[in-house]
Design a protein around this motif. Structure first.
Motif, PDB file in Angstrom:
ATOM      1  N   ALA A 247      -6.170 -10.640 -26.595  1.00  0.00           N
ATOM      2  CA  ALA A 247      -5.814 -11.659 -25.914  1.00  0.00           C
ATOM      3  C   ALA A 247      -4.495 -11.587 -24.938  1.00  0.00           C
ATOM      4  O   ALA A 247      -4.099 -11.972 -23.980  1.00  0.00           O
ATOM      5  CB  ALA A 247      -6.218 -12.984 -26.397  1.00  0.00           C
ATOM      6  N   ALA A 248      -3.659 -11.199 -25.947  1.00  0.00           N
ATOM      7  CA  ALA A 248      -2.102 -10.952 -25.602  1.00  0.00           C
ATOM      8  C   ALA A 248      -1.671  -9.849 -24.801  1.00  0.00           C
ATOM      9  O   ALA A 248      -0.892 -10.032 -23.928  1.00  0.00           O
ATOM     10  CB  ALA A 248      -1.138 -10.759 -26.797  1.00  0.00           C
TER      11      ALA A 248
ATOM     12  N   ALA B 188       1.950  -1.932 -24.788  1.00  0.00           N
ATOM     13  CA  ALA B 188       1.996  -0.825 -25.724  1.00  0.00           C
ATOM     14  C   ALA B 188       1.860  -1.400 -27.423  1.00  0.00           C
ATOM     15  O   ALA B 188       2.694  -2.583 -27.363  1.00  0.00           O
ATOM     16  CB  ALA B 188       3.181  -0.068 -25.479  1.00  0.00           C
ATOM     17  N   LEU B 189       1.262  -0.925 -27.902  1.00  0.00           N
ATOM     18  CA  LEU B 189       1.453  -0.911 -29.712  1.00  0.00           C
ATOM     19  C   LEU B 189       2.559  -0.215 -30.192  1.00  0.00           C
ATOM     20  O   LEU B 189       2.517   1.041 -30.058  1.00  0.00           O
ATOM     21  CB  LEU B 189      -0.013  -0.985 -30.226  1.00  0.00           C
ATOM     22  CG  LEU B 189      -1.056  -1.665 -29.831  1.00  0.00           C
ATOM     23  CD1 LEU B 189      -2.223  -1.259 -30.728  1.00  0.00           C
ATOM     24  CD2 LEU B 189      -0.757  -3.045 -29.867  1.00  0.00           C
TER      25      LEU B 189
ATOM     26  N   ASP C 209      10.040  -6.182 -23.738  1.00  0.00           N
ATOM     27  CA  ASP C 209       9.620  -7.716 -24.610  1.00  0.00           C
ATOM     28  C   ASP C 209       8.849  -7.599 -25.597  1.00  0.00           C
ATOM     29  O   ASP C 209       7.731  -7.213 -25.454  1.00  0.00           O
ATOM     30  CB  ASP C 209       9.266  -8.718 -23.463  1.00  0.00           C
ATOM     31  CG  ASP C 209      10.418  -8.798 -22.352  1.00  0.00           C
ATOM     32  OD1 ASP C 209      11.581  -9.067 -22.676  1.00  0.00           O
ATOM     33  OD2 ASP C 209       9.871  -8.562 -21.243  1.00  0.00           O
ATOM     34  N   ASN C 210       9.179  -8.305 -26.850  1.00  0.00           N
ATOM     35  CA  ASN C 210       8.391  -8.376 -28.170  1.00  0.00           C
ATOM     36  C   ASN C 210       7.795  -9.532 -27.893  1.00  0.00           C
ATOM     37  O   ASN C 210       7.960 -10.741 -27.856  1.00  0.00           O
ATOM     38  CB  ASN C 210       9.267  -8.448 -29.268  1.00  0.00           C
ATOM     39  CG  ASN C 210       8.461  -8.707 -30.689  1.00  0.00           C
ATOM     40  OD1 ASN C 210       7.316  -8.453 -30.449  1.00  0.00           O
ATOM     41  ND2 ASN C 210       9.145  -8.819 -31.379  1.00  0.00           N
ATOM     42  N   ILE C 211       6.230  -9.395 -27.554  1.00  0.00           N
ATOM     43  CA  ILE C 211       5.413 -10.530 -27.456  1.00  0.00           C
ATOM     44  C   ILE C 211       5.401 -11.533 -28.545  1.00  0.00           C
ATOM     45  O   ILE C 211       4.826 -12.651 -28.513  1.00  0.00           O
ATOM     46  CB  ILE C 211       3.988 -10.320 -26.816  1.00  0.00           C
ATOM     47  CG1 ILE C 211       3.215  -9.237 -27.884  1.00  0.00           C
ATOM     48  CG2 ILE C 211       4.189  -9.412 -25.628  1.00  0.00           C
ATOM     49  CD1 ILE C 211       1.887  -9.150 -27.467  1.00  0.00           C
TER      50      ILE C 211
ATOM     51  N   ARG D  98      10.229  -3.052 -17.598  1.00  0.00           N
ATOM     52  CA  ARG D  98      10.291  -3.963 -18.768  1.00  0.00           C
ATOM     53  C   ARG D  98       9.308  -4.172 -19.452  1.00  0.00           C
ATOM     54  O   ARG D  98       8.375  -5.156 -19.294  1.00  0.00           O
ATOM     55  CB  ARG D  98      11.034  -5.174 -18.572  1.00  0.00           C
ATOM     56  CG  ARG D  98      11.648  -5.757 -20.155  1.00  0.00           C
ATOM     57  CD  ARG D  98      12.720  -6.559 -19.585  1.00  0.00           C
ATOM     58  NE  ARG D  98      13.389  -7.080 -21.104  1.00  0.00           N
ATOM     59  CZ  ARG D  98      14.292  -6.695 -21.571  1.00  0.00           C
ATOM     60  NH1 ARG D  98      14.727  -5.375 -21.293  1.00  0.00           N
ATOM     61  NH2 ARG D  98      14.529  -6.863 -22.963  1.00  0.00           N
ATOM     62  N   PRO D  99       8.526  -3.451 -20.424  1.00  0.00           N
ATOM     63  CA  PRO D  99       7.078  -3.386 -20.861  1.00  0.00           C
ATOM     64  C   PRO D  99       7.013  -4.685 -21.682  1.00  0.00           C
ATOM     65  O   PRO D  99       8.017  -4.841 -22.567  1.00  0.00           O
ATOM     66  CB  PRO D  99       6.577  -2.262 -21.413  1.00  0.00           C
ATOM     67  CG  PRO D  99       7.791  -1.605 -21.858  1.00  0.00           C
ATOM     68  CD  PRO D  99       8.961  -1.938 -20.752  1.00  0.00           C
ATOM     69  N   ARG D 100       5.743  -5.072 -22.256  1.00  0.00           N
ATOM     70  CA  ARG D 100       5.379  -5.981 -23.254  1.00  0.00           C
ATOM     71  C   ARG D 100       5.060  -5.307 -24.267  1.00  0.00           C
ATOM     72  O   ARG D 100       3.875  -4.744 -24.103  1.00  0.00           O
ATOM     73  CB  ARG D 100       4.611  -7.172 -22.532  1.00  0.00           C
ATOM     74  CG  ARG D 100       5.235  -7.890 -21.478  1.00  0.00           C
ATOM     75  CD  ARG D 100       4.104  -8.957 -20.667  1.00  0.00           C
ATOM     76  NE  ARG D 100       3.771  -9.942 -21.978  1.00  0.00           N
ATOM     77  CZ  ARG D 100       2.424  -9.784 -22.540  1.00  0.00           C
ATOM     78  NH1 ARG D 100       1.488  -8.989 -22.010  1.00  0.00           N
ATOM     79  NH2 ARG D 100       1.732 -10.689 -23.221  1.00  0.00           N
TER      80      ARG D 100
END
Length: 187
Positions: A115-116, A120-121, A95-97, A66-68
């Motif tokens: 910083a976040a 991935a973008l 998860d959408n940061i 579950r990537p951020r």
């Protein structure tokens, strides 16, 4: 646009206005309503069945991890909680940061992005208009270095309008996330 609506009415074309969806459930409802509005409920039902099957397939198979992530293509508005792309990101298993309480979006400049530290973008594949300071941020050398191999293009229209292809956007994102390289613990 108002001009397009006025021209369509001037030539006698029927205009059906549809609001944008803020979730996949809303997109589904809009598709069914549009089918009724244009007297094609059977075709709408076929599209919705395909839409539902795609989402059911995603729900039945948990993601490998579950990537951020963040839908970011520069420092301006970044879609957050209550947006269609946020729901697509969640259904894809990420998860959408930018999904913070209190609003459907926020802003992330390069410093906030670093910083976040997302895994991935995500960026809209269909960029239009001339280059700007905003779009130039996505080409910042630090962004390219940190996210060059961890960037995923998405279909802008399917993630902002709520179309039959919006469920496909979630499936495509899941597939792309599964192909992301695993981050090493060393910088």
């Amino acid at each position: 646009t108002p001009m397009t609506r006025a021209l369509a009415r001037r030539v006698g074309a029927r205009v059906v206005e549809v609001r944008s969806a803020s979730s996949l459930a809303e997109a589904r409802q809009i598709l069914l309503r549009l089918g009724d509005d244009i007297a094609e409920p059977a075709q709408a039902a076929v599209l919705v069945a395909r839409f539902d099957a795609t989402l059911a397939g995603l729900a039945a198979q948990a993601p490998r991890r579950r990537p951020r992530v963040i839908a970011w293509s520069g420092g301006a508005f970044v879609p957050g909680r209550g947006s269609l792309i946020d729901d697509i990101i969640a259904k894809a298993g990420a998860d959408n940061i930018a999904a913070r309480p209190g609003g459907a979006g926020t802003a992330f400049d390069v410093e906030a992005l670093v910083a976040a530290d997302p895994d991935a973008l995500l960026y809209g594949a269909e960029r239009s208009g001339p280059p700007s300071m905003h779009s130039a941020e996505s080409q910042h050398r630090l962004v390219r270095r940190l996210y060059g191999r961890r960037s995923i293009a998405y279909n802008d229209v399917a993630t902002t309008c709520g179309l039959p292809q919006s469920a496909d956007a979630a499936r495509n994102l899941r597939e792309a996330l599964d192909r992301l390289p695993v981050r090493s613990l060393t910088p």
